[in-house]
Enzyme design. Structure first.
Site, PDB file in Angstrom:
ATOM      1  N   LYS A 124       0.843  -1.183   0.000  1.00 56.98           N
ATOM      2  CA  LYS A 124       0.000   0.000   0.000  1.00 56.98           C
ATOM      3  C   LYS A 124       0.892   1.252   0.000  1.00 56.98           C
ATOM      4  CE  LYS A 124      -1.264   2.161   3.798  1.00 56.98           C
ATOM      5  NZ  LYS A 124      -0.336   2.704   4.772  1.00 56.98           N
ATOM      6  N   HIS A 178      -1.692  -4.826   5.410  1.00 58.62           N
ATOM      7  CA  HIS A 178      -1.140  -5.729   6.437  1.00 58.62           C
ATOM      8  C   HIS A 178      -2.137  -5.985   7.571  1.00 58.62           C
ATOM      9  CE1 HIS A 178       0.019  -2.066   8.674  1.00 58.62           C
ATOM     10  NE2 HIS A 178       0.105  -2.844   9.735  1.00 58.62           N
ATOM     11  N   LYS A 228      -3.306  -9.715  10.317  1.00 55.07           N
ATOM     12  CA  LYS A 228      -3.337  -9.826  11.779  1.00 55.07           C
ATOM     13  C   LYS A 228      -4.338 -10.907  12.180  1.00 55.07           C
ATOM     14  CE  LYS A 228      -2.338  -4.886  12.412  1.00 55.07           C
ATOM     15  NZ  LYS A 228      -1.160  -4.637  13.218  1.00 55.07           N
ATOM     16  N   GLU A 264      -3.044   5.734  17.456  1.00 45.11           N
ATOM     17  CA  GLU A 264      -1.592   5.554  17.575  1.00 45.11           C
ATOM     18  C   GLU A 264      -1.038   6.639  18.486  1.00 45.11           C
ATOM     19  OE1 GLU A 264       0.460   3.975  13.884  1.00 45.11           O
ATOM     20  OE2 GLU A 264      -0.920   5.441  13.068  1.00 45.11           O
ATOM     21  N   ASP A 307      -3.642   7.156   4.319  1.00 45.71           N
ATOM     22  CA  ASP A 307      -2.699   6.249   4.978  1.00 45.71           C
ATOM     23  C   ASP A 307      -3.425   5.152   5.769  1.00 45.71           C
ATOM     24  OD1 ASP A 307      -0.018   5.534   5.805  1.00 45.71           O
ATOM     25  OD2 ASP A 307      -0.499   6.336   7.779  1.00 45.71           O
ATOM     26  N   HIS A 315      -6.800   0.326   5.894  1.00 52.32           N
ATOM     27  CA  HIS A 315      -6.916  -0.512   7.090  1.00 52.32           C
ATOM     28  C   HIS A 315      -8.304  -0.436   7.741  1.00 52.32           C
ATOM     29  CE1 HIS A 315      -2.741  -0.832   6.430  1.00 52.32           C
ATOM     30  NE2 HIS A 315      -2.337   0.193   7.152  1.00 52.32           N
ATOM     31  N   LYS A 370      -2.803  10.039  14.809  1.00 58.18           N
ATOM     32  CA  LYS A 370      -1.470   9.913  15.409  1.00 58.18           C
ATOM     33  C   LYS A 370      -1.410  10.837  16.621  1.00 58.18           C
ATOM     34  CE  LYS A 370       1.026   8.322  11.350  1.00 58.18           C
ATOM     35  NZ  LYS A 370       1.122   6.887  11.695  1.00 58.18           N
TER      36      LYS A 370
HETATM   37  C1  BG6 Z   1       0.835   1.723   8.141  1.00 56.81           C
HETATM   38  C2  BG6 Z   1       0.772   3.228   8.100  1.00 56.81           C
HETATM   39  O1  BG6 Z   1       0.200   1.168   7.016  1.00 56.81           O
HETATM   40  O2  BG6 Z   1       0.187   1.262   9.318  1.00 56.81           O
HETATM   41  C3  BG6 Z   1       1.396   3.831   9.341  1.00 56.81           C
HETATM   42  O3  BG6 Z   1       1.440   3.703   6.940  1.00 56.81           O
HETATM   43  C4  BG6 Z   1       0.798   3.227  10.593  1.00 56.81           C
HETATM   44  O4  BG6 Z   1       1.270   5.240   9.343  1.00 56.81           O
HETATM   45  C5  BG6 Z   1       0.787   1.710  10.520  1.00 56.81           C
HETATM   46  O5  BG6 Z   1       1.568   3.656  11.693  1.00 56.81           O
HETATM   47  C6  BG6 Z   1       0.013   1.111  11.669  1.00 56.81           C
HETATM   48  O6  BG6 Z   1       0.172  -0.283  11.659  1.00 56.81           O
HETATM   49  P1  BG6 Z   1       0.065  -1.146  12.975  1.00 56.81           P
HETATM   50  O7  BG6 Z   1       0.173  -2.551  12.494  1.00 56.81           O
HETATM   51  O8  BG6 Z   1       1.198  -0.717  13.855  1.00 56.81           O
HETATM   52  O9  BG6 Z   1      -1.254  -0.824  13.581  1.00 56.81           O
END
Ligand code: BG6
Length: 480
Positions: free
Chosen positions: A149, A179, A183, A217, A236, A241, A338
Site C-alpha cells: 500500500k 497488512h 493480523k 496511535e 494512509d 486498514h 497519530k
Molecule cells: C501503516 C501506516 O500502514 O500502518 C502507518 O502507513 C501506521 O502510518 C501503521 O503507523 C500502523 O500499523 P500497525 O500494524 O502498527 O497498527
C-alpha cells in the site's frame, strides 16, 4: 495450492526499511525448514551497488535483533540470500532476469517466482512495466506480483495502476497488501461472526445501534515526513486498514470461505455506503504540541521535514451509512489519529437498550446500560462483552460487568501479520489480499473528500482528537 513450493522471491527495494523490519524476519521464520523442505531463495534488488555478500552481511545485522542464534542466521542467509543491482537508473531487468534463470538452473528450481514491490509508490508503474516488457510476468511455474500500500492516491490513479497491472498480469497473480488483513485478530472477525450463531443472529439494525472502529496511535510522524505529508491519515489509514475492518464487520455471509466469495461481499458493502457529506460526516484534525507521558512533544508542523503551513491531516473521523437491509440507519464511525493518548485498535459494537426497563422503580441506581461488544484487535487482542448484573444485596441495583477473552491467555503470542501474508503469497491464497475492484470501490467512496477543500482542526498531542470530532462520536468512551 496449500503447501509451499520452492521458489525465487525477488524483493524490489531490498535495502529499505520494510525489508529488514518485516520481510526478511517473516521469510526466515516461515521458510527456514530442513534442507530437503521447499525453499525460498531471495534475490534482493535495488539501485544500490551491493554484492551477495554485502546483502547477507546487512541481513545478518538486521536479523540479529530477532532472537535467532548467530549460526542459524548465518546458515540461512548464506544459503538463501542473493543480490542483483538494478543500477542507478533501476533498469537492469535483463541482469535480474539472467540472475533468476541462472539460479533456477543451478538450484534445480521449477520456475516459481514472486516479485515484491517494496519501493515508494511512484516506483510501481516503472517496475510493473519493466517486469512485463522483459517477460518476467510469466514463467514455467507460478509468477506472483505483490504490491504494497498505498494502491493509488485517488480513484483515477488506482484505476490507472490497475489497468497497467492487468496489461501484464492476470488478477489471480496479483497480491495487494493491506497488512491489517494479516493480523490474527482481524482474521478472527470472520470466525467470530460466521462460526458463532449467537452473534450473527443479532448482527443487524434491529439489535445494533452503532459501530465504532478506532485505530489510535500514540506515535507521531517519525521519520516519514516525505511520504506522510503527501498522504495524510485518510489515505494512509482510513481508505485501507479501517475500511477493511469495516467491510469485515458489515459484510453478508459469503457463499464460501474463499477469496472470491469473501471479496465479493466486501465490495457489495462498499457499494452500499451512501456518498459522504463533507460537512456532516467527516472531521479532519492535525496534532499540535502537547503533553504525552509527562513530556512535551512537538506539533506536526514542527516535525522535521514538514512545511510550517502544511494542512495534512493526522486525524480523521468519518461516519458511514450503509444503505442495505441489514444496516440501514446504523452509523459506522471510523476514526484514526497519530499522537493520541495510547496505541489501540478496537471495534465497539453498541447494542440497543432494552425496549422497556422493568427496574425503573429502583432508579437511578438501576438504569439499564445497553450491551456492548468490544473487540480489541491490538494490543491485548481479545474481546469483552459488557452486560448488566444485579449487585448482591437487598436493594435492587444493576452494575455492568464483562465476559472477557484474551488471545494470549488461550494461545500465547500471535504470529506477525507479515508471516501470515507472505506464506499466503507463497501458497497462492488470495483471501487476505485486496482485489482490484475493492481498491477502486474504496477510493470511489473517499475520493470526493480528498478532492474538496476542508477544514483541518488542531488537537493537542495526547488528546483524543479535535473537539469537533465528538459530534460524530457522541458519548463514546475508550477502553484501554
Ligand atoms: C501503516 C501506516 O500502514 O500502518 C502507518 O502507513 C501506521 O502510518 C501503521 O503507523 C500502523 O500499523 P500497525 O500494524 O502498527 O497498527
Amino acid at each position: 495450492m496449500s503447501t509451499p513450493q520452492s521458489h525465487i522471491f525477488v524483493i524490489f527495494g531490498a535495502t529499505g526499511d520494510l525489508t529488514h523490519r518485516k520481510l526478511l524476519p517473516a521469510l526466515m521464520k516461515t521458510m527456514s525448514g530442513p534442507a530437503e523442505a521447499p525453499a525460498c531463495y531471495i534475490i534482493g534488488a535495488s539501485g544500490s551497488d551491493w554484492s551477495d555478500e554485502q546483502f547477507r552481511a546487512k541481513a545478518r545485522e538486521w536479523l540479529s535483533k530477532k532472537n535467532y542464534s548467530d549460526e542459524a542466521v548465518r546458515a540461512w542467509t548464506d544459503r538463501h540470500l542473493f543480490y542483483t543491482s538494478l543500477g542507478r537508473a533501476r533498469d537492469n531487468y535483463e541482469g535480474l532476469k539472467a540472475r533468476i534463470e541462472a539460479l533456477e538452473a543451478e538450484l534445480g528450481l521449477p520456475g516459481n517466482r514472486v516479485f515484491y514491490l517494496s519501493v515508494p509508490p511512484r516506483g510501481y508503474p516503472a517496475a510493473i512495466e519493466a517486469l512485463g516488457r522483459h517477460g518476467l510476468n510469466k514463467s514455467a511455474g507460478f509468477t506472483r506480483l505483490v504490491i504494497e500500500k498505498p494502491f493509488g492516491r485517488n480513484l483515477a490513479s488506482a484505476r490507472a495502476l490497475n489497468d497497467l497491472v492487468h496489461q501484464y498480469f492476470d488478477e489471480d497473480q496479483v497480491y495487494r497488501i493491506d497488512h491489517y488483513l494479516g493480523k490474527e485478530s482481524v482474521q478472527n472477525l470472520l470466525a467470530f461472526r460466521f462460526a458463532n450463531v449467537l452473534f450473527e443472529s443479532v448482527w443487524n439494525r434491529d439489535r445494533i445501534e452503532r459501530v465504532e472502529i478506532t485505530v489510535a496511535e500514540s506515535l507521531g510522524l517519525g521519520s516519514r515526513a516525505g511520504y506522510y505529508d503527501k498522504a495524510g491519515a485518510l489515505r494512509d489509514m482510513i481508505q485501507n486498514h479501517l475500511t477493511q475492518l469495516f467491510t469485515l464487520i458489515a459484510m453478508e455471509v459469503p457463499s464460501g470461505f474463499n477469496a472470491e466469495a469473501i471479496r465479493q461481499e466486501k465490495i457489495k458493502v462498499l457499494r452500499s455506503v451512501q456518498p459522504l457529506d463533507l460537512d456532516r460526516d467527516v472531521v479532519f484534525g492535525q496534532y499540535a504540541a502537547g503533553q504525552m507521558n509527562g513530556e512535551v512533544v512537538p506539533g506536526y508542523l514542527d516535525e522535521e521535514g514538514i512545511d510550517g503551513i502544511s494542512q495534512t491531516e493526522t486525524f480523521v473521523a468519518v461516519r458511514l451509512h450503509v444503505e442495505n437491509w441489514r444496516w440501514q440507519g446504523v452509523p459506522f464511525i471510523l476514526r484514526t489519529g497519530k499522537r493520541l493518548p495510547t496505541r489501540l485498535t478496537q471495534i465497539a459494537v453498541r447494542f440497543h437498550g432494552a425496549p422497556v426497563s422493568l427496574f425503573q422503580t429502583y432508579a437511578p441506581k438501576c438504569d439499564v446500560t445497553p450491551n456492548e461488544l468490544v473487540i480489541t484487535l491490538q494490543p491485548n487482542e481479545g474481546f469483552d462483552l459488557h452486560f448488566d448484573v444485579k449487585t448482591p444485596g437487598e436493594s435492587f441495583r444493576l452494575q455492568t460487568q464483562q465476559l472477557r477473552f484474551r488471545y494470549e491467555d488461550a494461545f500465547g503470542a500471535l504470529p506477525e501479520a507479515y508471516e501470515t501474508l507472505l506464506l499466503d503469497v507463497i501458497t497462492g491464497d488470495q483471501t487476505l489480499f485486496v482485489h482490484a475492484d475493492e481498491a477502486e470501490a474504496s477510493w470511489a467512496l473517499y475520493g470526493p473528500l480528498i478532492e474538496h477543500a476542508h477544514t483541518v482542526y488542531p488537537y493537542p498531542a495526547g488528546s483524543w482528537g479535535p473537539e469537533e470530532a465528538h459530534r460524530l462520536l457522541e458519548g463514546w468512551a475508550v477502553e484501554a
